[in-house]
Design a protein around this motif. Structure first.
Motif, PDB file in Angstrom:
ATOM      1  N   TYR A 634      -0.994  -8.244 -20.163  1.00  0.00           N
ATOM      2  CA  TYR A 634      -0.705  -9.638 -20.515  1.00  0.00           C
ATOM      3  C   TYR A 634       0.770  -9.876 -20.167  1.00  0.00           C
ATOM      4  CZ  TYR A 634      -0.917 -13.843 -23.608  1.00  0.00           C
ATOM      5  OH  TYR A 634      -0.907 -15.135 -24.128  1.00  0.00           O
ATOM      6  N   PRO A 635       1.075 -10.233 -18.923  1.00  0.00           N
ATOM      7  CA  PRO A 635       2.472 -10.276 -18.471  1.00  0.00           C
ATOM      8  C   PRO A 635       3.410 -11.081 -19.363  1.00  0.00           C
ATOM      9  CG  PRO A 635       1.020 -10.440 -16.595  1.00  0.00           C
ATOM     10  CD  PRO A 635       0.142 -10.501 -17.823  1.00  0.00           C
ATOM     11  N   MET A 821      12.420  -2.865 -15.524  1.00  0.00           N
ATOM     12  CA  MET A 821      11.056  -2.610 -16.007  1.00  0.00           C
ATOM     13  C   MET A 821      10.074  -3.649 -15.478  1.00  0.00           C
ATOM     14  SD  MET A 821      11.406  -1.171 -19.909  1.00  0.00           S
ATOM     15  CE  MET A 821      12.267  -2.575 -20.573  1.00  0.00           C
ATOM     16  N   ILE A 822      10.498  -4.911 -15.438  1.00  0.00           N
ATOM     17  CA  ILE A 822       9.606  -5.966 -14.940  1.00  0.00           C
ATOM     18  C   ILE A 822       9.272  -5.736 -13.472  1.00  0.00           C
ATOM     19  CG2 ILE A 822       9.490  -8.439 -14.370  1.00  0.00           C
ATOM     20  CD1 ILE A 822      11.020  -8.977 -16.976  1.00  0.00           C
ATOM     21  N   MET A 823      10.260  -5.354 -12.683  1.00  0.00           N
ATOM     22  CA  MET A 823      10.002  -5.078 -11.269  1.00  0.00           C
ATOM     23  C   MET A 823       9.061  -3.881 -11.108  1.00  0.00           C
ATOM     24  SD  MET A 823      11.431  -7.399  -9.432  1.00  0.00           S
ATOM     25  CE  MET A 823      10.868  -8.485 -10.746  1.00  0.00           C
ATOM     26  N   GLU A 824       9.234  -2.877 -11.958  1.00  0.00           N
ATOM     27  CA  GLU A 824       8.337  -1.715 -11.894  1.00  0.00           C
ATOM     28  C   GLU A 824       6.912  -2.112 -12.253  1.00  0.00           C
ATOM     29  OE1 GLU A 824      10.196   1.066 -14.507  1.00  0.00           O
ATOM     30  OE2 GLU A 824      11.641   1.765 -12.996  1.00  0.00           O
ATOM     31  N   ARG A 825       6.760  -2.962 -13.252  1.00  0.00           N
ATOM     32  CA  ARG A 825       5.418  -3.424 -13.625  1.00  0.00           C
ATOM     33  C   ARG A 825       4.781  -4.198 -12.490  1.00  0.00           C
ATOM     34  NH1 ARG A 825       7.909  -5.551 -19.231  1.00  0.00           N
ATOM     35  NH2 ARG A 825       7.921  -3.563 -20.360  1.00  0.00           N
ATOM     36  N   ASN A 826       5.567  -5.052 -11.843  1.00  0.00           N
ATOM     37  CA  ASN A 826       5.018  -5.850 -10.745  1.00  0.00           C
ATOM     38  C   ASN A 826       4.620  -4.984  -9.554  1.00  0.00           C
ATOM     39  OD1 ASN A 826       5.216  -8.253 -12.122  1.00  0.00           O
ATOM     40  ND2 ASN A 826       7.174  -8.836 -11.223  1.00  0.00           N
ATOM     41  N   ASN A 827       5.207  -3.808  -9.448  1.00  0.00           N
ATOM     42  CA  ASN A 827       4.854  -2.897  -8.351  1.00  0.00           C
ATOM     43  C   ASN A 827       3.721  -1.949  -8.710  1.00  0.00           C
ATOM     44  OD1 ASN A 827       6.800  -3.890  -6.548  1.00  0.00           O
ATOM     45  ND2 ASN A 827       8.402  -2.608  -7.444  1.00  0.00           N
ATOM     46  N   ASN A 828       3.262  -2.018  -9.958  1.00  0.00           N
ATOM     47  CA  ASN A 828       2.167  -1.160 -10.414  1.00  0.00           C
ATOM     48  C   ASN A 828       0.833  -1.810 -10.053  1.00  0.00           C
ATOM     49  OD1 ASN A 828       0.261   0.351 -11.802  1.00  0.00           O
ATOM     50  ND2 ASN A 828       1.498   0.511 -13.672  1.00  0.00           N
ATOM     51  N   LYS A 829       0.152  -1.245  -9.085  1.00  0.00           N
ATOM     52  CA  LYS A 829      -1.096  -1.833  -8.583  1.00  0.00           C
ATOM     53  C   LYS A 829      -2.230  -1.786  -9.604  1.00  0.00           C
ATOM     54  CE  LYS A 829       0.031  -1.049  -3.738  1.00  0.00           C
ATOM     55  NZ  LYS A 829      -0.359  -0.404  -2.457  1.00  0.00           N
ATOM     56  N   ASP A 830      -2.078  -0.959 -10.649  1.00  0.00           N
ATOM     57  CA  ASP A 830      -3.117  -0.911 -11.685  1.00  0.00           C
ATOM     58  C   ASP A 830      -3.057  -2.125 -12.603  1.00  0.00           C
ATOM     59  OD1 ASP A 830      -4.071   1.525 -10.762  1.00  0.00           O
ATOM     60  OD2 ASP A 830      -2.705   2.683 -12.033  1.00  0.00           O
ATOM     61  N   LEU A 831      -1.926  -2.816 -12.609  1.00  0.00           N
ATOM     62  CA  LEU A 831      -1.778  -4.006 -13.455  1.00  0.00           C
ATOM     63  C   LEU A 831      -2.158  -5.230 -12.626  1.00  0.00           C
ATOM     64  CD1 LEU A 831       1.602  -3.071 -15.198  1.00  0.00           C
ATOM     65  CD2 LEU A 831      -0.732  -2.736 -16.066  1.00  0.00           C
ATOM     66  N   ILE A 835       0.214  -9.658 -10.332  1.00  0.00           N
ATOM     67  CA  ILE A 835       0.311 -10.284  -9.002  1.00  0.00           C
ATOM     68  C   ILE A 835      -0.854 -11.237  -8.756  1.00  0.00           C
ATOM     69  CG2 ILE A 835       0.452  -9.882  -6.517  1.00  0.00           C
ATOM     70  CD1 ILE A 835       2.870  -8.805  -7.893  1.00  0.00           C
ATOM     71  N   GLY A 836      -2.070 -10.742  -9.000  1.00  0.00           N
ATOM     72  CA  GLY A 836      -3.265 -11.564  -8.874  1.00  0.00           C
ATOM     73  C   GLY A 836      -3.695 -11.813  -7.443  1.00  0.00           C
ATOM     74  N   PRO A 837      -4.845 -12.464  -7.287  1.00  0.00           N
ATOM     75  CA  PRO A 837      -5.344 -12.766  -5.942  1.00  0.00           C
ATOM     76  C   PRO A 837      -4.379 -13.603  -5.104  1.00  0.00           C
ATOM     77  CG  PRO A 837      -7.054 -13.137  -7.594  1.00  0.00           C
ATOM     78  CD  PRO A 837      -5.781 -12.904  -8.337  1.00  0.00           C
ATOM     79  N   VAL A 838      -3.563 -14.445  -5.761  1.00  0.00           N
ATOM     80  CA  VAL A 838      -2.625 -15.305  -5.015  1.00  0.00           C
ATOM     81  C   VAL A 838      -1.358 -14.568  -4.605  1.00  0.00           C
ATOM     82  CG1 VAL A 838      -3.458 -17.453  -6.026  1.00  0.00           C
ATOM     83  CG2 VAL A 838      -1.631 -16.175  -7.169  1.00  0.00           C
ATOM     84  N   LYS A 839      -1.229 -13.326  -5.084  1.00  0.00           N
ATOM     85  CA  LYS A 839      -0.072 -12.478  -4.747  1.00  0.00           C
ATOM     86  C   LYS A 839       1.263 -13.116  -5.157  1.00  0.00           C
ATOM     87  CE  LYS A 839      -2.413 -10.060  -0.967  1.00  0.00           C
ATOM     88  NZ  LYS A 839      -3.739 -10.623  -1.275  1.00  0.00           N
ATOM     89  N   VAL A 840       1.296 -13.652  -6.376  1.00  0.00           N
ATOM     90  CA  VAL A 840       2.516 -14.217  -6.944  1.00  0.00           C
ATOM     91  C   VAL A 840       2.952 -13.325  -8.102  1.00  0.00           C
ATOM     92  CG1 VAL A 840       3.588 -16.203  -8.062  1.00  0.00           C
ATOM     93  CG2 VAL A 840       1.832 -16.562  -6.307  1.00  0.00           C
ATOM     94  N   PRO A 841       4.019 -12.546  -7.949  1.00  0.00           N
ATOM     95  CA  PRO A 841       4.446 -11.655  -9.036  1.00  0.00           C
ATOM     96  C   PRO A 841       4.920 -12.451 -10.248  1.00  0.00           C
ATOM     97  CG  PRO A 841       6.098 -11.716  -7.296  1.00  0.00           C
ATOM     98  CD  PRO A 841       4.895 -12.456  -6.774  1.00  0.00           C
ATOM     99  N   TYR A 842       4.710 -11.862 -11.432  1.00  0.00           N
ATOM    100  CA  TYR A 842       5.135 -12.545 -12.656  1.00  0.00           C
ATOM    101  C   TYR A 842       6.609 -12.254 -12.895  1.00  0.00           C
ATOM    102  CZ  TYR A 842       5.176 -14.584 -17.266  1.00  0.00           C
ATOM    103  OH  TYR A 842       5.468 -15.387 -18.333  1.00  0.00           O
ATOM    104  N   THR A 843       7.446 -13.245 -12.637  1.00  0.00           N
ATOM    105  CA  THR A 843       8.905 -13.085 -12.795  1.00  0.00           C
ATOM    106  C   THR A 843       9.510 -14.154 -13.689  1.00  0.00           C
ATOM    107  OG1 THR A 843       9.241 -14.358 -10.760  1.00  0.00           O
ATOM    108  CG2 THR A 843       9.207 -11.946 -10.553  1.00  0.00           C
TER     109      THR A 843
END
Length: 869
Positions: A634-635, A821-831, A835-843
């Motif tokens: 839950y980003p 930590m946020i950047m590491e989470r966004n790079n974790n493909k298991d989460l 990023i989602g289908p639209v490939k927009v990282p949660y920042t």
């Protein structure tokens, strides 16, 4: 200052008065000072005469004078108030050249000083010029025995004839009321009286008055009944937070409504120091002009279109973000001839974006169709622009809290047969027991207004419920959507991918998005951040001195908020304003937000309390932050809890410096007056609610300040700066639905079969409303070039207390760690939700501390200190 009194009580300062004979023998010297200020913009042609007059005034010795005020020695001849030094004058006012545009400049000042003055703790300033200037800082060098003394002023100083009192500025020291040096007490108390005003009369730009008013300036009944709007605030029917008083006269038609300004006027009273600075105003003006151009281009082209107010296909919508439209040369000449130079510069600025073309929204940058997937539809409920509504489903079918006598039985008509075919073998009972069912529920909030909206506006909307299944991969799978109308059996729709059923399912999701867009803009964004914070700003300035530690803690989180709220009342949330024109509740928008405010609870604005209330988390002392998230990916909640914890730790460390015991909180007279006024006046319609903290303990103070800072910074960032990335492409977040779900056998249904794209676009927001809405959210989603982010301070010496400065430095370092930590989470493909289908990282909750001053515009990241847009 450090911890002023570890026993929790304050001791009066000795006056240390000296005899005349002793004074005569004291050493006299001079103190050099540096004054940083900004003259009024020399490019303002209307102000050129004033600039010349200031030069004349200087020639005739009508200058800017300053007098130091002692913090340690009283003067018996001054009513036992502080000793005041001899007047000194700002030097080189005429000879020092100003920049072409309004910019800061440093000036010198030299004070006569002797030991009888003790330690300077404040100064008086008198502006004998014809025009105002912005006083930023004053620094005294080599004060004998004390080194450097700094004053952080940040205030517009108008000519002396505009005030019936002296302008006083205090050094950057911090005192509780009872520990204030005796010579400064009178000045501290008088300054608060000045800021409260008299409570009557029309306020002028040079007034510095903070006072309360109802939201009685949204309508304009003198123009006709269709422009009348109810007064919000002061009644049980329409309770509301208070806004800043302007004191304009009443309308002729309704004595309870305040007269409005000319529509495009931005000359709305807020205390002058609350207004945008020149950089922020320049950004705001430039982007507003750019957005107007973006509306003009497609509207001009639409004149020659067979369907002038419609998008006929998604390809038509994409054209908003492609191509270029240049102004004809003769138009540019006309603009230059009739417009101020700075406006032309902003209009024709070259900032890397195409003029008169909308920037490409993030949601369609990588993939133009991924927004239509069920995965993205569910993901945006936890990582989109409105991730604060979804809750755990605790009973099935969903029930309603609406009065059944007034609204009938509003229990959902969903059945297990609707859900279980798509539940991966689970039953509804199992999923409820395992905490795997969630709901986006806009039913109760909207149902009371559906009849009025559908009968008297162009909108045709439903009250929606959407049930989702939490899957093993962490994503939310929509199972069913219920569309409800008053006194009509609701309709339930389930997922389909292809054919007419697939288009019908896309329409069902669009009706949900319409609900969510309106609720987001009116409640999650406007009401729960902008509106609820304004009373805190007013109460803080009226009851807490600039010397008070809590004032210093909270003030950075109030920057620009009163100004942007005043602009919103003028052009956005007013009768026939942009919001009414672009969001489905139309003229009922603000009235509806007042009804929903009835459910607002201050303590539930704390993120942990909010997550627990919505059932998306449970208490678990073994987990970080003491919570276990039931949606682990839950980003908003994950990043938000890190930010919340950092704020809470910073507030705890800071408050502990000044409040070692609960007794210190109870004995703080300014703090108690602040909290009483906030509850009984600022949020006066909720003054009798039992949930208000009593402000008797350190814990209550720390929790209260943490909530205020969280709402003004991180919560606002989460619900504001994702608007353009996600809703800049309006098919993803439509704001209006213009017709009901098509029925089999009708012409609309036939259109769904023959041309599904056209049928979809004819149902949602039309072209002009799309252009206005997208233009608005583009402006709202931009970070200004002078943004100050969480963990940052414009002034390194905002306080003289080393302990506070060290605690603030730790806060900044913690936020930088969170960024990593946020950047590491966004790079974790298991989460999958990051990023989602639209490939927009949660920042959206990326603090942006390390990138301070480097990125502005549509960055989609960064937590500003305050609600500044």
């Amino acid at each position: 200052m450090g911890v002023m009194n570890m026993m929790g009580s304050c001791v009066k300062n000795n006056n240390n008065n000296t005899s005349p004979d002793e004074t005569e023998s004291m050493k006299k010297t001079k103190i050099k000072g540096t004054v940083v200020l900004m003259k009024k913009n020399v490019l303002d042609l209307h102000d050129f005469g004033s600039s010349f007059l200031d030069w004349v005034y200087e020639m005739f010795n009508k200058r800017v004078s300053m007098q130091l005020i002692s913090s340690t020695h009283c003067d018996p001849s001054n009513g036992l108030n502080a000793k005041i030094g001899k007047a000194a004058f700002i030097e080189d006012w005429v000879t020092k050249k100003s920049a072409v545009a309004a910019r800061e400049a440093s000036f010198s000042v030299t004070f006569e000083w002797d030991e009888s003055m003790g330690v300077p703790g404040a100064f008086l300033i008198k502006n004998h010029h014809h025009r105002q200037f912005y006083l930023k800082t004053v620094e005294l060098d080599h004060v004998p025995g004390h080194g450097t003394i700094r004053f952080v002023c940040n205030s517009w100083v108008y000519p002396t004839h505009r005030y019936n009192y002296n302008r006083v500025f205090f050094a950057n020291q911090t005192y509780l009321p009872c520990s204030t040096p005796e010579p400064l007490r009178h000045y501290r108390e008088q300054e608060l009286i000045n800021l409260r005003g008299t409570g009557s009369g029309m306020l002028k730009e040079w007034d510095r008055v903070y006072d309360y008013a109802y939201y009685n300036d949204l309508g304009f009944p003198d123009k006709g009944p269709e422009y009348a709007r109810p007064v919000l605030g002061g009644s049980q029917e329409y309770p509301y937070p208070r806004r800043g008083r302007t004191g304009r006269k009443a309308t002729k038609t309704d004595p309870n409504s305040e007269e409005r300004l000319f529509l495009l006027s931005l000359n709305i009273y807020v205390p002058r120091d609350e207004q945008f600075n020149h950089i922020k105003f320049s950004d705001f003006l430039g982007y507003a002009v750019k957005s107007l151009g973006q509306v003009i281009r497609p509207e001009v082209k639409a004149i020659f279109d067979k369907t002038p107010n419609e998008f006929d296909s998604f390809a038509d919508v994409f054209k908003l973000y492609e191509g270029r439209f240049d102004l004809p040369k003769h138009t540019v000449k006309k603009i230059r001839k009739g417009t101020r130079l700075e406006l032309v510069r902003e209009l024709l600025r070259n900032d890397g974006e195409k003029p008169f073309t909308f920037p490409m929204p993030d949601v369609i940058k990588e993939d133009k169709s991924a927004w239509r997937t069920d995965e993205e539809f569910g993901r945006e409920m936890v990582a989109g622009v409105n991730p604060v509504v979804i809750r755990r489903l605790e009973e099935f079918p969903p029930t309603s809290k609406l009065d059944p006598i007034e609204y009938g039985n509003q229990t959902s008509s969903m059945t297990t047969e609707h859900l279980e075919p798509n539940m991966n073998g689970l039953t509804v009972e199992q999923a409820l027991k395992e905490n795997k069912l969630f709901i986006l529920d806009h039913h109760d909030a909207l149902m009371p207004y559906l009849k009025q909206i559908n009968e008297s506006t162009e909108s045709k909307i439903y009250a929606t419920r959407t049930v989702l299944l939490l899957q093993k991969n962490g994503m939310l799978k929509p199972l069913a959507i219920e569309l409800s109308l008053p006194n009509v059996d609701s309709e339930v729709y389930t997922p389909h991918e292809d054919g007419v059923e697939g288009t019908i399912w896309q329409l069902a999701k669009a009706y949900v998005a319409v609900n969510d867009s309106g609720y987001h803009q009116l409640i999650s964004h406007w009401l729960n951040t902008h509106a609820v914070i304004e009373p805190f700003i007013i109460a803080t300035n009226r009851q807490l001195s600039v010397l008070h530690p809590i004032y210093k803690l909270l003030q950075p989180h109030f920057r620009d908020t009163m100004n942007i709220n005043a602009m919103a009342r003028q052009i956005l949330i007013n009768a026939s304003g942009i919001l009414e024109r672009t969001v489905f509740p139309a003229k009922y928008a603000m009235e509806m937000s007042a009804v929903i405010y009835k459910n607002w609870v201050f303590t539930e604005q704390a993120l942990p309390a909010d997550l627990l209330k919505r059932g998306v988390a449970i208490k678990d002392p073994s987990q970080p932050h003491g919570l276990k998230l039931l949606i682990q990916d839950y980003p908003f909640a994950i990043d938000g809890l890190d930010i919340w914890s950092a704020i809470q730790t910073w507030v705890h460390d800071y408050c502990s410096i000044y409040y070692p015991f609960d007794e210190t909180v109870r004995d703080d007279t300014e703090l108690q007056s602040w909290w009483t006024e906030l509850r009984t006046e600022g949020h006066g319609d909720k003054k009798d609610e039992p949930w208000w903290p009593q402000m008797k303990t350190r814990t209550e103070l720390i929790d209260t300040c943490t909530i205020i800072i969280w709402v003004a910074s991180a919560l606002h960032a989460a619900v504001n700066f994702g608007q353009y990335p996600y809703a800049g492409y309006l098919p993803n977040r439509p704001t209006v639905s213009r017709r009901f779900m098509p029925k089999s056998g009708t012409q609309e249904y036939a259109e769904v079969e023959s041309n599904p794209e056209k049928a979809f676009l004819k149902t949602i927001t039309p072209q002009l409303q799309t252009l206005l809405g997208v233009s608005l959210i583009e402006i709202l989603s931009r970070h200004s070039t002078d943004e100050v982010y969480l963990g940052q301070s414009v002034y390194p010496y905002w306080t003289s207390d080393d302990e506070a400065l060290k605690a603030f430095e730790r806060f900044g370092k913690t936020l930088m760690d969170i960024e990593v930590m946020i950047m590491e989470r966004n790079n974790n493909k298991d989460l999958k939700n990051r990023i989602g289908p639209v490939k927009v990282p949660y920042t959206l909750l990326y603090p942006n501390t390390s990138d301070y001053s480097h990125e502005s515009g549509l960055t989609g990241k960064g937590i500003p200190n305050s609600i500044s847009i």
